[in-house]
Design an enzyme around this catalytic site. Structure first.
Site, short mmCIF file in Angstrom:
data_model
loop_
_atom_site.label_atom_id
_atom_site.label_comp_id
_atom_site.label_asym_id
_atom_site.label_seq_id
_atom_site.Cartn_x
_atom_site.Cartn_y
_atom_site.Cartn_z
N GLU B 214 -11.98 57.67 19.93
CA GLU B 214 -13.41 57.59 19.67
C GLU B 214 -13.89 56.20 20.05
O GLU B 214 -13.08 55.26 20.05
CB GLU B 214 -13.70 57.79 18.17
CG GLU B 214 -13.33 59.16 17.63
CD GLU B 214 -13.34 59.20 16.10
OE1 GLU B 214 -13.65 58.17 15.47
OE2 GLU B 214 -13.05 60.26 15.56
N HIS B 256 -22.32 38.20 17.83
CA HIS B 256 -21.59 37.71 19.00
C HIS B 256 -20.10 37.90 18.80
O HIS B 256 -19.35 38.04 19.75
CB HIS B 256 -21.90 36.23 19.23
CG HIS B 256 -23.27 35.99 19.77
ND1 HIS B 256 -23.60 36.27 21.07
CD2 HIS B 256 -24.40 35.54 19.18
CE1 HIS B 256 -24.87 35.97 21.27
NE2 HIS B 256 -25.38 35.54 20.14
#
Lengths: 359, 315
Positions: B214, B256
């Site tokens: 997945e 980030h």
């Protein structure tokens, strides 16, 4: 669950991490609390907020009020701005990047540090952290050394990292990120931003994941894998999924009922697809009882086609019940087991919802 | 042979008095697996389906020193302590069935397991089933027993629900299953595709492996890295779910850090590209799995020579 910046900063402050003085406002009236120069920051869950125009630096109070007026109620990167954070401007000597998160390779927390903090950070020096020891001073020193952080900044950055670790560890966070971490001219470290992700399994363990996809076929999928795979299949057949959600494990009937009501209460639904694989241990009869209970609560009563594709323990019993309910209460319901591939039920769902030609 | 579970498996069930624990116990016994003891603090002396209950994993192991696996089916907040107990008792295989285990708890359990040299499967594992040989967990309940036909294809799946569905597709295509393993879809898992592929490589009763992945994390990319080394000599067919997520706005959830730590891995495109480059056949639909397997066997010219396909029970 990710936190808005001001919530993250409040959390950081509790662990002794310095943050700029500031105030959150959600109306123009409150917008004169902070001395100039001031930074006005939209409080939204969006990355790249600065580039999208969600952060304004204002030299005086008039400009600040203009910025607040423009930002409040606006839409930035598809996100409605309901509040802004007014903060004192920090005159920084340097901007760093510092974060703690999890690395699926080492299967441990990971410390990341970059000397190039701010919007353009793309790479960083990383060090895995043994969760039982925490971030050791040796690890911090080595990380700052490898990233070539100037010696004069190391003490204050190291202190900020130690505090950030305590916050990450004690709050059981998935992410604690400071970008930028300002170092002022007098050497203090101040968190210029806060990106905090809480672990849903701790803060809201009962809640089911739900993501609106904007389409018109409501989907109730059993398990994350089924949900992902079947949305792919539906899109492949030209269907427009309304949502991503899933009930995993062996859900009691009332959980399925509530999820059914939520999914079918979305606007403009033209079809309902109850889809899953062959269950290993989920009681299909209990699942379908929950589904029917939910279906009966939906107003107005669903007249659009309902396609069920599911198999597993007590499936025959469940389907017999579904057929009786559909007949007696007038639902357009089609039920299939594992003899019909999930993919085929996707095709059928699209055909029934949109007609042979229509969309 | 199969992998991880066979007739010699002796299981203790931690959380045996709970709904899922009791159910899994009955299921395992029905599959012929020896469940030798259960654990539930404060309920020592009780019996569940004829299995004696102990207060701790250590007590259970003292009474049944031949136990060589544990199934953990306790509520999520109790998983950390239960798993650390099983690790301290040096049970070599620990399968965590429980879902929604906090990531921090998993990290601590995995660190302890690594130090102790103990294998963890899960959390959120549906279990391990060696067809006709035995099982740990709730996988392949007796009510769907005919779904898993004995055979020579291994299954490694992040999704519990899709494990049985893959078996359905295999059966329809004339194949059977050697061992099926639910590795769970959490951010941190004890055994990943690579760990399980290594086991299947050494298993003389497995001819090929089907992987169900997945989007998210980088376990599929790690599998691709491993497969690219040619250390694995059997065909691999993979399904990766979540293609549609590539069209969604880039997730900001991981900040980030997501980009820095994952280095661009995690998306559907990243996973499928990496796997294809490593020689893995990608099935867009489950129904393609048997077709791709047959093609892989044919390409290796092993079909006629070794009579590997299709492969049902060979007693």
């Amino acid at each position: 669950m990710d936190c808005l910046e001001h919530v993250g900063k409040a959390l950081f402050a509790r662990y002794g991490i310095a943050v700029p003085r500031g105030a959150v406002v959600s109306s123009l009236d409150a917008a004169h609390a902070v001395a100039s120069p001031v930074v006005v920051k939209a409080q939204i869950h969006v990355g790249g907020r600065g580039r999208a125009g969600g952060v304004r630096v204002c030299g005086n109070e008039v400009d600040a009020r203009i910025a607040v007026r423009e930002l409040l109620g606006s839409t930035i990167a598809g996100c409605h701005v309901a509040s802004v954070l007014l903060e004192e401007f920090v005159d920084a000597a340097a901007e760093y990047y510092v974060s703690l998160s999890y690395d699926t390779v080492t299967r441990s927390p990971v410390l990341a540090v970059s000397v190039k903090g701010g919007m353009s950070v793309t790479d960083a020096t990383t060090t895995p952290v043994d969760i039982r020891d925490g971030v050791t001073d040796a690890a911090i020193v080595s990380c700052l050394e490898r990233e070539a952080v100037p010696a004069v900044h190391r003490t204050s950055i190291a202190e900020a990292i130690r505090k950030l670790w305590r916050c990450f560890d004690e709050e059981q966070l998935l992410l604690a990120e400071i970008n930028p971490l300002f170092i002022t001219r007098d050497g203090r470290a101040i968190a210029g931003d806060a990106k905090v992700v809480l672990d849903d399994d701790i803060v809201r363990p009962q809640e089911r994941r739900f993501l609106s996809l904007g389409g018109d076929i409501a989907i109730l999928a059993s398990g994350g894998g089924a949900s992902l795979l079947n949305i792919d299949a539906l899109l492949g057949h030209g269907g427009r999924p309304a949502n991503y959600t899933e009930y995993s494990g062996n859900p009691p009937a009332d959980v399925v009922r509530d999820l059914t009501v939520r999914v079918l209460s979305q606007e403009g639904i033209r079809g309902c697809w109850v889809v899953g694989g062959t269950a290993n241990f989920t009681d299909i009869a209990a699942t379908m009882e929950g589904f029917v209970a939910g279906l009966r609560q939906v107003i107005p009563k669903p007249t659009y086609p309902i396609v069920v594709r599911r198999d597993g323990p007590r499936q025959a019993e469940a389907f017999a019940m579904l057929r009786v309910v559909a007949e007696r209460e007038g639902y357009q319901l089609h039920a299939f087991g594992s003899e019909t591939p999930m993919e085929e039920s996707a095709r059928l769902m699209v055909k029934l919802a949109y007609g042979d030609t229509g969309r | 042979m199969a992998i991880l579970v066979d007739e010699s498996t002796r299981v203790i069930v931690q959380g045996i008095t709970g709904k899922e624990g009791a159910r899994a116990t009955a299921e395992m016994m029905r599959a012929g697996t020896h469940v030798v003891a259960g654990v539930r603090p404060g309920k020592a002396g009780e019996m569940v389906h004829g299995v004696p209950v102990f207060d701790t994993a250590a007590d259970a192991l003292r009474a049944h020193p031949n136990a060589n696996a544990s199934l953990i089916a306790v509520p999520a907040p109790a998983v950390r302590v239960a798993a650390l107990e099983a690790i301290a008792a040096r049970i070599p295989l620990i399968v965590i069935l429980t879902e929604h285990v906090p990531t921090r708890a998993t990290a601590e359990v995995l660190a302890a397991a690594r130090d102790a040299g103990v294998r963890i499967v899960g959390p959120s594992s549906v279990g391990i089933l060696s067809v006709g040989r035995g099982k740990i967990g709730a996988i392949g309940s007796s009510e769907i027993a005919d779904v898993f036909r004995p055979g020579r294809i291994g299954i490694i799946s992040k999704s519990g629900g899709m494990t049985a569905e893959i078996a359905v597709a295999l059966r329809r295509g004339g194949f059977g299953v050697s061992t099926a393993v639910g590795i769970g879809g959490d951010v941190l898992i004890g055994s990943d595709f690579v760990d399980m592929l290594r086991c299947f490589q050494d298993d003389g009763e497995t001819d090929a492996v089907v992987c169900f992945g997945e989007v998210g994390g980088c376990y599929e990319e790690l599998a691709a890295e491993y497969l690219a080394t040619n250390a694995f000599t059997k065909p691999v067919v993979a399904v990766v779910a979540g293609r549609f997520t590539d069209q969604l706005p880039i997730g900001t959830t991981l900040g980030h850090a997501g980009a820095i730590v994952a280095k661009g891995r995690g998306s559907y495109t990243s996973k499928v590209t990496a796997l294809r480059n490593a020689g893995v056949a990608i099935a867009d639909r489950l129904e393609e799995i048997p077709i791709l397997l047959r093609k892989a066997f044919y390409e290796r010219s092993r079909v006629k020579e070794e009579g590997l396909c299709p492969t049902f029970a060979k007693a």
